[in-house]
Design an enzyme around this catalytic site. Structure first.
Site, PDB file in Angstrom:
ATOM      1  N   TYR A  93       0.841  -1.197   0.000  1.00 17.51           N
ATOM      2  CA  TYR A  93       0.000   0.000   0.000  1.00 17.51           C
ATOM      3  C   TYR A  93       0.876   1.247   0.000  1.00 17.51           C
ATOM      4  O   TYR A  93       1.632   1.501   0.945  1.00 17.51           O
ATOM      5  CB  TYR A  93      -0.928   0.023   1.214  1.00 17.51           C
ATOM      6  N   CYS A 210      -5.533 -13.965   1.946  1.00 20.70           N
ATOM      7  CA  CYS A 210      -6.447 -13.096   1.203  1.00 20.70           C
ATOM      8  C   CYS A 210      -6.907 -13.801  -0.069  1.00 20.70           C
ATOM      9  O   CYS A 210      -6.477 -14.904  -0.368  1.00 20.70           O
ATOM     10  CB  CYS A 210      -5.765 -11.775   0.863  1.00 20.70           C
ATOM     11  N   GLN A 236      -9.324 -12.885   4.180  1.00 17.15           N
ATOM     12  CA  GLN A 236      -9.785 -11.570   3.732  1.00 17.15           C
ATOM     13  C   GLN A 236     -10.154 -11.686   2.253  1.00 17.15           C
ATOM     14  O   GLN A 236      -9.298 -11.663   1.378  1.00 17.15           O
ATOM     15  CB  GLN A 236      -8.716 -10.492   3.941  1.00 17.15           C
ATOM     16  N   ARG A 274     -25.084   4.986  -1.264  1.00 20.11           N
ATOM     17  CA  ARG A 274     -25.782   6.098  -1.925  1.00 20.11           C
ATOM     18  C   ARG A 274     -26.673   5.551  -3.042  1.00 20.11           C
ATOM     19  O   ARG A 274     -26.445   4.442  -3.537  1.00 20.11           O
ATOM     20  CB  ARG A 274     -24.768   7.080  -2.498  1.00 20.11           C
ATOM     21  N   PRO A 275     -27.685   6.319  -3.440  1.00 22.21           N
ATOM     22  CA  PRO A 275     -28.571   5.877  -4.528  1.00 22.21           C
ATOM     23  C   PRO A 275     -27.780   5.581  -5.797  1.00 22.21           C
ATOM     24  O   PRO A 275     -26.779   6.235  -6.097  1.00 22.21           O
ATOM     25  CB  PRO A 275     -29.514   7.068  -4.718  1.00 22.21           C
ATOM     26  N   ARG A 323     -12.759  10.136   6.829  1.00 25.37           N
ATOM     27  CA  ARG A 323     -13.152  11.134   7.831  1.00 25.37           C
ATOM     28  C   ARG A 323     -13.661  10.423   9.081  1.00 25.37           C
ATOM     29  O   ARG A 323     -14.208   9.319   9.018  1.00 25.37           O
ATOM     30  CB  ARG A 323     -14.263  12.046   7.297  1.00 25.37           C
TER      31      ARG A 323
END
Length: 362
Positions: A93, A210, A236, A274-275, A323
């Site tokens: 990463y 994984c 995973q 979300r839509p 966030r």
């Protein structure tokens, strides 16, 4: 989220707790903990629900949506303060930058190492330049003079990669070391013995794997069991309401053998939050519409529906956040459950898909 409002309990032998003694600190800790902790498979290790995914922490040269250090550090501190203390990263990463940021957060905020559960991965190729993504080159990268023996699951590569991860994380051990994918170019016995030796010398405490085919995972487990070596305790894999191919074999195998499931992309890269737009494939759009419908009837966010569904089926999903308020949103799922009818409603439109997240063996 309202606290549990636990009061100090009386002790049969010593009487009620003194409200000024250390017992009150424990009560405060319980009341301030907004996270559920679940056993990782049949082990005694408990992980936070969800697990904090750290793929998004790192360098924008690697992926444009990466959270760089100035934003990543306070995010990690906020997650820890909320009780989200299980963090999943990988050596590849941002080519090691994600691990470096985690190590810096632990040092900067003086986070007690024993209160964290750190997961990392080996097997991939860590780029020597910030913008290199080793998986783009598939097996060709192993023919490079600069990258030969730097990836894969040979004994040499595993030991080198783990030592590098420990340096970047500034820690002496990993709670869980995961192999990032199956390596068809290394004997399974070599891989499993190397992983077992890392556990034996204390650099790794548990092993995980994984995304791979079930027969590959089963072979690796059988080799370890046959030789008395350490077996994998976690898988995973890719799993969500929009991708359920793992239900055919892998999830059944893991459930039957006590392996904990810690799936990636449980919210389908945000599609389940979300839509749906017209750009979303028709089959996925129909499922998302039902998730939205259930959420509206319940007065929930769409993510609550998707996470309530998956939390019931796994040890803990791995979720990346950008966030703190989004972490709090995920934690708000803690006491939410779908009815059997709601589960059927969001499940029944699913149709089989091509396998995703597992490299072709060439």
């Amino acid at each position: 989220m309202s606290p549990m409002a636990i009061e100090p309990a009386g002790d049969p032998e010593h009487g009620a707790f003194d409200r000024n003694d250390n017992a009150d600190a424990v009560v405060r800790s319980i009341n301030e903990t907004h996270v559920t902790y679940k056993r990782l498979g049949k082990t005694g290790l408990r992980v936070s629900v969800p697990i904090l995914g750290c793929m998004s922490l790192g360098d924008k040269h690697w992926v444009p949506w990466a959270l760089e250090e100035d934003k990543a550090l306070p995010l990690l501190k906020g997650a820890f303060d909320l009780g989200l203390n299980c963090w999943d990263t990988a050596n590849v990463y941002s080519n090691g930058k994600s691990e470096e940021i985690i190590g810096k957060a632990i040092k900067t905020y003086q986070l007690p190492r024993h209160k964290l559960v750190l997961l990392s991965k080996c097997g991939g190729y860590v780029g020597e330049a910030p913008n290199v993504k080793g998986d783009r080159y598939e097996n060709a990268i192993s023919r490079s003079k600069d990258y030969v023996n730097q990836g894969g699951l040979s004994r040499s590569a595993i030991f080198e990669q783990v030592e590098a991860s420990l340096r970047r994380l500034d820690t002496t051990y990993l709670d869980v070391l995961q192999i990032h994918r199956f390596d068809p170019n290394t004997p399974i016995e070599e891989t499993m013995k190397a992983l077992h030796d890392l556990v034996s010398i204390g650099k790794v405490r548990y092993l995980g794997a994984c995304s791979m085919y079930t027969y590959q995972f089963a072979q690796m487990q059988f080799v370890a069991e046959k030789n008395g070596w350490t077996k994998f305790v976690s898988m995973q894999n890719h799993y969500s309401l929009l991708y359920r191919e793992e239900e055919r074999d892998m999830i059944r195998f893991c459930n039957e053998t006590g392996v904990g499931l810690i799936p990636w992309a449980p919210l389908a890269s945000g599609m389940l939050t979300r839509p749906a737009t017209q750009k979303v494939p028709e089959g996925d759009r129909a499922i998302i519409n039902r998730v939205q419908e259930v959420a509206e009837k319940r007065g929930w966010r769409m993510s609550y529906v998707a996470l309530s569904w998956i939390n019931k089926r796994v040890s803990a999903p791995v979720i990346d956040f950008d966030r703190i308020d989004r972490i709090e949103e995920a934690l708000a799922t803690k006491d939410k459950e779908l009815t059997a009818e709601e589960e059927k409603y969001v499940e029944e439109l699913y149709k089989a898909k091509d396998v995703e997240g597992i490299p072709s063996q060439r």
